[in-house]
Design a protein around this motif. Structure first.
Motif, PDB file in Angstrom:
ATOM      1  N   VAL A  63      20.414  67.672  17.954  1.00  0.00           N
ATOM      2  CA  VAL A  63      21.899  67.421  18.031  1.00  0.00           C
ATOM      3  C   VAL A  63      22.237  65.880  18.454  1.00  0.00           C
ATOM      4  CG1 VAL A  63      24.359  67.791  18.541  1.00  0.00           C
ATOM      5  CG2 VAL A  63      22.928  69.693  17.747  1.00  0.00           C
ATOM      6  N   LEU A  64      21.607  65.897  19.758  1.00  0.00           N
ATOM      7  CA  LEU A  64      22.006  64.588  20.269  1.00  0.00           C
ATOM      8  C   LEU A  64      21.106  63.552  19.642  1.00  0.00           C
ATOM      9  CD1 LEU A  64      21.720  65.866  24.213  1.00  0.00           C
ATOM     10  CD2 LEU A  64      23.668  65.280  22.891  1.00  0.00           C
ATOM     11  N   GLY A  65      19.767  63.770  19.276  1.00  0.00           N
ATOM     12  CA  GLY A  65      18.939  62.707  18.737  1.00  0.00           C
ATOM     13  C   GLY A  65      19.503  62.319  17.330  1.00  0.00           C
ATOM     14  N   GLY A  66      20.131  63.280  16.584  1.00  0.00           N
ATOM     15  CA  GLY A  66      20.845  63.200  15.312  1.00  0.00           C
ATOM     16  C   GLY A  66      21.899  62.263  15.587  1.00  0.00           C
ATOM     17  N   LEU A  67      22.853  62.715  16.439  1.00  0.00           N
ATOM     18  CA  LEU A  67      24.151  61.840  16.530  1.00  0.00           C
ATOM     19  C   LEU A  67      23.502  60.331  16.970  1.00  0.00           C
ATOM     20  CD1 LEU A  67      26.201  64.376  18.754  1.00  0.00           C
ATOM     21  CD2 LEU A  67      26.669  63.471  16.264  1.00  0.00           C
ATOM     22  N   LEU A  68      22.789  60.098  17.716  1.00  0.00           N
ATOM     23  CA  LEU A  68      22.424  58.767  18.159  1.00  0.00           C
ATOM     24  C   LEU A  68      21.650  58.112  17.055  1.00  0.00           C
ATOM     25  CD1 LEU A  68      21.583  56.662  20.254  1.00  0.00           C
ATOM     26  CD2 LEU A  68      19.406  57.615  20.673  1.00  0.00           C
ATOM     27  N   VAL A  83      23.577  54.421  15.428  1.00  0.00           N
ATOM     28  CA  VAL A  83      22.528  53.288  15.505  1.00  0.00           C
ATOM     29  C   VAL A  83      22.407  53.033  14.001  1.00  0.00           C
ATOM     30  CG1 VAL A  83      20.500  52.277  15.903  1.00  0.00           C
ATOM     31  CG2 VAL A  83      21.755  53.817  17.496  1.00  0.00           C
ATOM     32  N   GLY A  84      21.698  54.154  13.182  1.00  0.00           N
ATOM     33  CA  GLY A  84      21.669  53.840  11.522  1.00  0.00           C
ATOM     34  C   GLY A  84      22.865  53.244  11.055  1.00  0.00           C
ATOM     35  N   GLY A  85      23.877  54.086  11.284  1.00  0.00           N
ATOM     36  CA  GLY A  85      25.364  53.367  10.531  1.00  0.00           C
ATOM     37  C   GLY A  85      25.521  52.044  10.910  1.00  0.00           C
ATOM     38  N   ASP A  86      25.191  51.720  12.275  1.00  0.00           N
ATOM     39  CA  ASP A  86      25.828  50.340  12.633  1.00  0.00           C
ATOM     40  C   ASP A  86      24.691  49.264  12.061  1.00  0.00           C
ATOM     41  OD1 ASP A  86      26.979  48.365  14.687  1.00  0.00           O
ATOM     42  OD2 ASP A  86      24.914  48.283  15.145  1.00  0.00           O
ATOM     43  N   VAL A  87      23.397  49.644  12.014  1.00  0.00           N
ATOM     44  CA  VAL A  87      22.473  48.713  11.554  1.00  0.00           C
ATOM     45  C   VAL A  87      22.865  48.686   9.787  1.00  0.00           C
ATOM     46  CG1 VAL A  87      20.088  48.512  10.864  1.00  0.00           C
ATOM     47  CG2 VAL A  87      20.780  49.143  13.199  1.00  0.00           C
ATOM     48  N   LEU A  88      23.052  49.794   9.241  1.00  0.00           N
ATOM     49  CA  LEU A  88      23.337  49.640   7.738  1.00  0.00           C
ATOM     50  C   LEU A  88      24.483  48.782   7.387  1.00  0.00           C
ATOM     51  CD1 LEU A  88      23.080  50.891   5.160  1.00  0.00           C
ATOM     52  CD2 LEU A  88      24.615  52.944   5.896  1.00  0.00           C
ATOM     53  N   VAL A  89      25.581  48.837   8.214  1.00  0.00           N
ATOM     54  CA  VAL A  89      26.585  48.058   7.870  1.00  0.00           C
ATOM     55  C   VAL A  89      26.658  46.602   8.173  1.00  0.00           C
ATOM     56  CG1 VAL A  89      29.201  47.745   8.558  1.00  0.00           C
ATOM     57  CG2 VAL A  89      28.302  49.852   8.373  1.00  0.00           C
ATOM     58  N   ARG A  90      25.830  46.146   9.480  1.00  0.00           N
ATOM     59  CA  ARG A  90      25.664  44.990   9.662  1.00  0.00           C
ATOM     60  C   ARG A  90      24.608  44.204   8.934  1.00  0.00           C
ATOM     61  NH1 ARG A  90      26.860  43.691  15.481  1.00  0.00           N
ATOM     62  NH2 ARG A  90      27.766  45.404  16.325  1.00  0.00           N
ATOM     63  N   GLY A  91      23.420  44.991   8.206  1.00  0.00           N
ATOM     64  CA  GLY A  91      22.539  44.425   7.392  1.00  0.00           C
ATOM     65  C   GLY A  91      23.130  44.010   6.120  1.00  0.00           C
ATOM     66  N   LEU A 110      17.621  55.613   8.498  1.00  0.00           N
ATOM     67  CA  LEU A 110      17.755  56.292  10.219  1.00  0.00           C
ATOM     68  C   LEU A 110      19.095  57.336   9.942  1.00  0.00           C
ATOM     69  CD1 LEU A 110      16.708  56.120  12.886  1.00  0.00           C
ATOM     70  CD2 LEU A 110      18.208  54.326  13.261  1.00  0.00           C
ATOM     71  N   THR A 111      20.116  56.713   9.014  1.00  0.00           N
ATOM     72  CA  THR A 111      21.316  57.556   8.808  1.00  0.00           C
ATOM     73  C   THR A 111      20.887  58.962   8.336  1.00  0.00           C
ATOM     74  OG1 THR A 111      22.715  55.476   8.681  1.00  0.00           O
ATOM     75  CG2 THR A 111      23.585  57.752   7.799  1.00  0.00           C
ATOM     76  N   VAL A 112      20.021  58.769   7.322  1.00  0.00           N
ATOM     77  CA  VAL A 112      19.703  60.135   6.594  1.00  0.00           C
ATOM     78  C   VAL A 112      18.820  60.917   7.438  1.00  0.00           C
ATOM     79  CG1 VAL A 112      18.114  60.804   4.551  1.00  0.00           C
ATOM     80  CG2 VAL A 112      19.641  59.070   4.339  1.00  0.00           C
ATOM     81  N   LEU A 113      17.751  60.631   8.237  1.00  0.00           N
ATOM     82  CA  LEU A 113      17.118  61.240   9.247  1.00  0.00           C
ATOM     83  C   LEU A 113      17.978  61.666  10.308  1.00  0.00           C
ATOM     84  CD1 LEU A 113      14.195  62.063   9.997  1.00  0.00           C
ATOM     85  CD2 LEU A 113      14.148  59.993  11.306  1.00  0.00           C
ATOM     86  N   GLY A 114      19.008  60.991  10.869  1.00  0.00           N
ATOM     87  CA  GLY A 114      19.818  61.523  12.002  1.00  0.00           C
ATOM     88  C   GLY A 114      20.572  62.460  11.210  1.00  0.00           C
ATOM     89  N   ALA A 115      21.059  62.872  10.284  1.00  0.00           N
ATOM     90  CA  ALA A 115      21.943  63.947   9.431  1.00  0.00           C
ATOM     91  C   ALA A 115      21.249  64.784   9.516  1.00  0.00           C
ATOM     92  CB  ALA A 115      22.435  63.271   8.293  1.00  0.00           C
TER      93      ALA A 115
END
Length: 317
Positions: A6-11, A15-23, A183-188
């Protein structure tokens, strides 16, 4: 191990969502895409990417409580928690002309969501209706680009401008976008597996986990964006972020998820939480309309309501 997931997935989601949007934003800027288009599409959908991927993963894994609870809980948290925190930092002035249109869309989307959930199953035809609705909303707003001064496009353009722009390197930014999505997919996936495991171990329903841990975790991009906006004096961006995210959550996330796999709606969502979402939406519209601002007193009321709702959830569980 489930807690670690859960904690690793949330992180990974944050992070993945932030990197996705910025990129994606940097790629769009390099291609000279207008700021309003970047804000409404990339930032609007990008900050909802954690919710979308998590709900899809949950539905495909046979956990409808997580899938629907994530959306309903995120919408409740966006209003009561995120807007409450933002307005407590600084009162938020409201553009009443923009609110009339976008608030009406939010109210309509919420009513549609309640209607769909009342059927017990969100079917593929209903999902198609929702997706058509979000496409119509985005398309209409894009067509109104010349009237940016007070519509949603301007709010999202300002939200896009909150993101720091890096020197344009198309290849690097494209790779960042792909990495953020992965990263977003993996985290989910980790988040859903861990949440299901915790729910099973402690005897709490998947729906409650979806409404709380999962919903709050996937709403972190909206929280960061809203707090950043009010600290920079862009209160309208914080409000627009909440309204736009809630519209995307209902029409986009539930719609796309139901198109992939029909979603059974848990009884608790039907009887309680869907109506809490509706009440939070009404509170948002009433507070934003009265005095054309969301005051600190109203923000405190929103936060107190969220605390009471969280307390009731865990006591009832």
């Amino acid at each position: 191990m489930d807690l670690f997931f859960v904690l690793g997935g949330l992180l990974a989601l944050v992070v993945g969502g932030d990197v996705l949007v910025r990129g994606a934003v940097n790629v769009a800027r390099a291609l000279r895409v207008p700021p309003m288009v970047i804000g409404l599409t990339l930032v609007g959908f990008g900050t909802s990417a954690p919710e979308l991927v998590t709900s899809l993963q949950a539905a495909l894994s046979g956990s409808p409580g997580l899938a629907v609870g994530n959306v309903v809980g995120s919408n409740i948290g966006n209003v009561l928690l995120i807007l409450g925190i933002a307005a407590l930092i600084a009162p938020i002035a409201v553009d009443t002309r923009a609110l009339r249109r976008d608030g009406a869309v939010l109210a309509g989307a919420t009513l549609l969501g309640l209607w769909a959930m009342a059927q017990g199953v969100i079917t593929r035809p209903t999902g198609a209706l929702f997706v058509a609705g979000i496409l119509a909303y985005v398309g209409t707003t894009l067509l109104l680009e010349r009237r940016r001064a007070s519509d949603t496009g301007a709010i999202y353009a300002a939200e896009a401008d909150l993101l720091p722009m890096q020197s344009p390197r198309f290849g690097r930014d494209a790779l960042l976008t792909i990495a953020g999505l992965a990263l977003t997919v993996l985290g989910a996936r980790f988040l859903v597996e861990g949440a299901v495991g915790i729910a099973s171990a402690v005897g709490i329903s998947e729906t409650v986990i979806g409404l709380t841990v999962v919903a709050i975790g996937t709403s972190m991009p909206e929280l960061v964006t809203s707090v950043m906006a009010v600290r920079r004096g862009e209160g309208a961006v914080a409000l627009g972020n909440v309204i736009g995210s809630n519209i995307f959550n209902i029409l986009g996330i539930l719609g796309i998820t139901a198109l992939v796999v029909p979603i059974d709606v848990p009884a608790q969502i039907l009887s309680v939480d869907g109506w809490v979402m509706a009440a939070a939406t009404v509170a948002l519209l009433v507070f934003a309309t009265s005095g054309a601002r969301v005051s600190r007193r109203e923000a405190a009321a929103l936060l107190a309501s969220y605390g009471a709702y969280m307390g009731w959830l865990f006591m009832a569980a």
